[in-house]
Design a protein around this motif. Structure first.
Motif, PDB file in Angstrom:
ATOM      1  N   GLN A  77      23.077  22.255   8.093  1.00  0.00           N
ATOM      2  CA  GLN A  77      22.670  22.404   6.847  1.00  0.00           C
ATOM      3  C   GLN A  77      21.526  23.366   6.596  1.00  0.00           C
ATOM      4  O   GLN A  77      20.834  23.726   7.481  1.00  0.00           O
ATOM      5  N   ILE A  78      21.947  24.037   5.391  1.00  0.00           N
ATOM      6  CA  ILE A  78      20.500  24.942   4.917  1.00  0.00           C
ATOM      7  C   ILE A  78      20.279  24.774   3.471  1.00  0.00           C
ATOM      8  O   ILE A  78      20.928  23.853   2.932  1.00  0.00           O
ATOM      9  N   ARG A  79      19.426  25.459   2.980  1.00  0.00           N
ATOM     10  CA  ARG A  79      18.920  25.446   1.555  1.00  0.00           C
ATOM     11  C   ARG A  79      19.172  26.807   0.977  1.00  0.00           C
ATOM     12  O   ARG A  79      19.070  27.677   1.810  1.00  0.00           O
TER      13      ARG A  79
ATOM     14  N   ASP B 105      27.856  24.073   4.637  1.00  0.00           N
ATOM     15  CA  ASP B 105      29.025  25.175   4.928  1.00  0.00           C
ATOM     16  C   ASP B 105      28.273  26.016   6.017  1.00  0.00           C
ATOM     17  O   ASP B 105      27.367  26.569   5.888  1.00  0.00           O
ATOM     18  N   VAL B 106      29.046  26.287   7.261  1.00  0.00           N
ATOM     19  CA  VAL B 106      28.642  27.011   8.178  1.00  0.00           C
ATOM     20  C   VAL B 106      29.116  28.455   7.922  1.00  0.00           C
ATOM     21  O   VAL B 106      28.700  29.407   8.981  1.00  0.00           O
ATOM     22  N   THR B 107      29.312  28.891   6.863  1.00  0.00           N
ATOM     23  CA  THR B 107      29.752  30.235   6.441  1.00  0.00           C
ATOM     24  C   THR B 107      28.427  31.183   6.435  1.00  0.00           C
ATOM     25  O   THR B 107      28.473  32.238   6.926  1.00  0.00           O
ATOM     26  N   TYR B 108      27.384  30.469   6.041  1.00  0.00           N
ATOM     27  CA  TYR B 108      26.039  31.361   5.902  1.00  0.00           C
ATOM     28  C   TYR B 108      25.255  30.672   6.756  1.00  0.00           C
ATOM     29  O   TYR B 108      25.064  29.400   7.136  1.00  0.00           O
ATOM     30  N   LYS B 109      24.202  31.555   6.963  1.00  0.00           N
ATOM     31  CA  LYS B 109      23.196  31.328   8.062  1.00  0.00           C
ATOM     32  C   LYS B 109      21.880  31.430   7.407  1.00  0.00           C
ATOM     33  O   LYS B 109      21.781  32.317   6.450  1.00  0.00           O
ATOM     34  N   VAL B 110      20.753  30.876   7.926  1.00  0.00           N
ATOM     35  CA  VAL B 110      19.183  31.224   7.421  1.00  0.00           C
ATOM     36  C   VAL B 110      19.327  32.751   7.412  1.00  0.00           C
ATOM     37  O   VAL B 110      19.476  33.514   8.408  1.00  0.00           O
ATOM     38  N   GLY B 111      18.731  33.426   6.447  1.00  0.00           N
ATOM     39  CA  GLY B 111      18.413  34.946   6.379  1.00  0.00           C
ATOM     40  C   GLY B 111      19.739  35.286   5.670  1.00  0.00           C
ATOM     41  O   GLY B 111      19.322  36.683   5.205  1.00  0.00           O
ATOM     42  N   ASP B 112      20.654  35.189   5.493  1.00  0.00           N
ATOM     43  CA  ASP B 112      21.747  35.778   4.689  1.00  0.00           C
ATOM     44  C   ASP B 112      21.338  35.781   3.185  1.00  0.00           C
ATOM     45  O   ASP B 112      20.625  34.669   2.747  1.00  0.00           O
ATOM     46  N   ILE B 113      21.924  36.965   2.780  1.00  0.00           N
ATOM     47  CA  ILE B 113      21.704  37.045   1.061  1.00  0.00           C
ATOM     48  C   ILE B 113      23.183  37.576   0.788  1.00  0.00           C
ATOM     49  O   ILE B 113      23.637  38.161   1.331  1.00  0.00           O
ATOM     50  N   TRP B 114      23.456  36.925  -0.567  1.00  0.00           N
ATOM     51  CA  TRP B 114      24.792  37.397  -0.723  1.00  0.00           C
ATOM     52  C   TRP B 114      24.752  37.309  -2.521  1.00  0.00           C
ATOM     53  O   TRP B 114      23.824  36.899  -2.869  1.00  0.00           O
ATOM     54  N   HIS B 115      25.776  37.708  -3.238  1.00  0.00           N
ATOM     55  CA  HIS B 115      25.435  37.866  -4.603  1.00  0.00           C
ATOM     56  C   HIS B 115      27.128  37.348  -5.370  1.00  0.00           C
ATOM     57  O   HIS B 115      27.989  37.780  -4.551  1.00  0.00           O
TER      58      HIS B 115
ATOM     59  N   GLU C  53      28.758  38.551  -9.444  1.00  0.00           N
ATOM     60  CA  GLU C  53      28.527  39.038 -10.700  1.00  0.00           C
ATOM     61  C   GLU C  53      29.547  38.071 -11.941  1.00  0.00           C
ATOM     62  O   GLU C  53      30.619  38.033 -11.447  1.00  0.00           O
ATOM     63  N   THR C  54      28.820  37.843 -13.063  1.00  0.00           N
ATOM     64  CA  THR C  54      29.501  37.391 -13.995  1.00  0.00           C
ATOM     65  C   THR C  54      29.279  38.169 -15.275  1.00  0.00           C
ATOM     66  O   THR C  54      28.046  37.736 -15.745  1.00  0.00           O
ATOM     67  N   GLY C  55      29.914  39.014 -16.010  1.00  0.00           N
ATOM     68  CA  GLY C  55      29.492  39.868 -17.076  1.00  0.00           C
ATOM     69  C   GLY C  55      28.316  40.612 -16.528  1.00  0.00           C
ATOM     70  O   GLY C  55      28.167  41.266 -15.742  1.00  0.00           O
ATOM     71  N   ASN C  56      27.071  40.351 -17.357  1.00  0.00           N
ATOM     72  CA  ASN C  56      25.887  41.018 -17.165  1.00  0.00           C
ATOM     73  C   ASN C  56      24.839  40.261 -16.227  1.00  0.00           C
ATOM     74  O   ASN C  56      23.817  40.532 -16.017  1.00  0.00           O
ATOM     75  N   ASP C  57      25.222  39.122 -15.731  1.00  0.00           N
ATOM     76  CA  ASP C  57      24.607  38.065 -14.922  1.00  0.00           C
ATOM     77  C   ASP C  57      24.841  38.564 -13.569  1.00  0.00           C
ATOM     78  O   ASP C  57      25.971  38.624 -13.016  1.00  0.00           O
ATOM     79  N   VAL C  58      23.720  38.561 -12.549  1.00  0.00           N
ATOM     80  CA  VAL C  58      24.058  38.911 -11.109  1.00  0.00           C
ATOM     81  C   VAL C  58      23.201  37.712 -10.564  1.00  0.00           C
ATOM     82  O   VAL C  58      22.150  37.593 -10.806  1.00  0.00           O
ATOM     83  N   TRP C  59      23.729  36.813  -9.927  1.00  0.00           N
ATOM     84  CA  TRP C  59      23.280  35.718  -9.016  1.00  0.00           C
ATOM     85  C   TRP C  59      23.057  36.165  -7.737  1.00  0.00           C
ATOM     86  O   TRP C  59      23.976  36.623  -6.753  1.00  0.00           O
ATOM     87  N   VAL C  60      21.784  36.137  -7.292  1.00  0.00           N
ATOM     88  CA  VAL C  60      21.463  36.591  -5.703  1.00  0.00           C
ATOM     89  C   VAL C  60      20.822  35.175  -5.083  1.00  0.00           C
ATOM     90  O   VAL C  60      20.221  34.621  -5.817  1.00  0.00           O
ATOM     91  N   LYS C  61      21.839  34.891  -4.016  1.00  0.00           N
ATOM     92  CA  LYS C  61      21.353  33.798  -3.083  1.00  0.00           C
ATOM     93  C   LYS C  61      21.033  33.916  -1.826  1.00  0.00           C
ATOM     94  O   LYS C  61      21.382  34.966  -1.205  1.00  0.00           O
ATOM     95  N   VAL C  62      19.877  33.323  -1.456  1.00  0.00           N
ATOM     96  CA  VAL C  62      19.312  33.558  -0.224  1.00  0.00           C
ATOM     97  C   VAL C  62      19.389  32.208   0.622  1.00  0.00           C
ATOM     98  O   VAL C  62      18.702  31.065   0.011  1.00  0.00           O
ATOM     99  N   ALA C  63      19.818  32.200   1.861  1.00  0.00           N
ATOM    100  CA  ALA C  63      19.608  31.000   2.666  1.00  0.00           C
ATOM    101  C   ALA C  63      18.475  30.916   3.588  1.00  0.00           C
ATOM    102  O   ALA C  63      17.863  31.871   3.896  1.00  0.00           O
ATOM    103  N   VAL C  64      17.863  29.763   3.436  1.00  0.00           N
ATOM    104  CA  VAL C  64      16.604  29.387   4.158  1.00  0.00           C
ATOM    105  C   VAL C  64      16.976  28.272   4.760  1.00  0.00           C
ATOM    106  O   VAL C  64      17.888  27.377   4.791  1.00  0.00           O
ATOM    107  N   GLU C  65      16.150  27.955   5.831  1.00  0.00           N
ATOM    108  CA  GLU C  65      16.065  26.896   6.799  1.00  0.00           C
ATOM    109  C   GLU C  65      16.203  25.362   5.919  1.00  0.00           C
ATOM    110  O   GLU C  65      15.506  25.394   4.924  1.00  0.00           O
ATOM    111  N   TYR C  66      16.842  24.494   6.219  1.00  0.00           N
ATOM    112  CA  TYR C  66      16.958  23.093   5.612  1.00  0.00           C
ATOM    113  C   TYR C  66      15.647  22.606   5.736  1.00  0.00           C
ATOM    114  O   TYR C  66      14.782  22.552   6.748  1.00  0.00           O
ATOM    115  N   PHE C  67      15.201  22.147   4.605  1.00  0.00           N
ATOM    116  CA  PHE C  67      14.150  21.168   4.132  1.00  0.00           C
ATOM    117  C   PHE C  67      14.435  19.896   3.362  1.00  0.00           C
ATOM    118  O   PHE C  67      15.243  20.156   2.522  1.00  0.00           O
ATOM    119  N   PRO C  68      13.898  18.746   3.597  1.00  0.00           N
ATOM    120  CA  PRO C  68      14.121  17.624   2.727  1.00  0.00           C
ATOM    121  C   PRO C  68      13.254  17.824   1.575  1.00  0.00           C
ATOM    122  O   PRO C  68      12.521  18.569   1.268  1.00  0.00           O
TER     123      PRO C  68
END
Length: 97
Positions: free
Chosen positions: A6-8, A34-44, A46-61
């Motif tokens: 698990q990650i956040r 999902d085991v596709t991403y690991k802590v520290g990964d950054i991906w993005h 785009e939808t129209g003029n919106d850009v979503w940037v996602k950052v994977a961090v260590e799981y926390f409750p």
């Protein structure tokens, strides 16, 4: 599934304009298994003029105390800086606002 898989993921939304990239004040934080991403990964994406940037961090409750809230806030701030740096590297011609 065990917690080690698990990650956040913090998701930051930027709006692309003709002269800048503008980060929204709010962000999302989701639990991922999902085991596709690991802590520290950054991906993005785009939808129209919106850009979503996602950052994977260590799981926390989910935090249940003020200490927990402040620890999550620190992780969020670090993730936000990483997302901002990624945006600045990818969209060098557009200043970040």
């Amino acid at each position: 599934m065990s917690r080690r898989n698990q990650i956040r993921v913090f998701s930051f939304r930027y709006q692309k304009t003709a002269d800048a990239m503008i980060r929204e004040k709010q962000c999302n934080c989701d639990e991922e298994q999902d085991v596709t991403y690991k802590v520290g990964d950054i991906w993005h994406y785009e939808t129209g003029n919106d850009v979503w940037v996602k950052v994977a961090v260590e799981y926390f409750p989910n935090p249940t105390s003020e200490t927990g809230n402040s620890e999550v806030a620190a992780v969020r701030e670090k993730s936000e800086r990483a997302a901002d740096q990624w945006i600045q590297a990818q969209y060098q011609g557009l200043p970040l606002k």
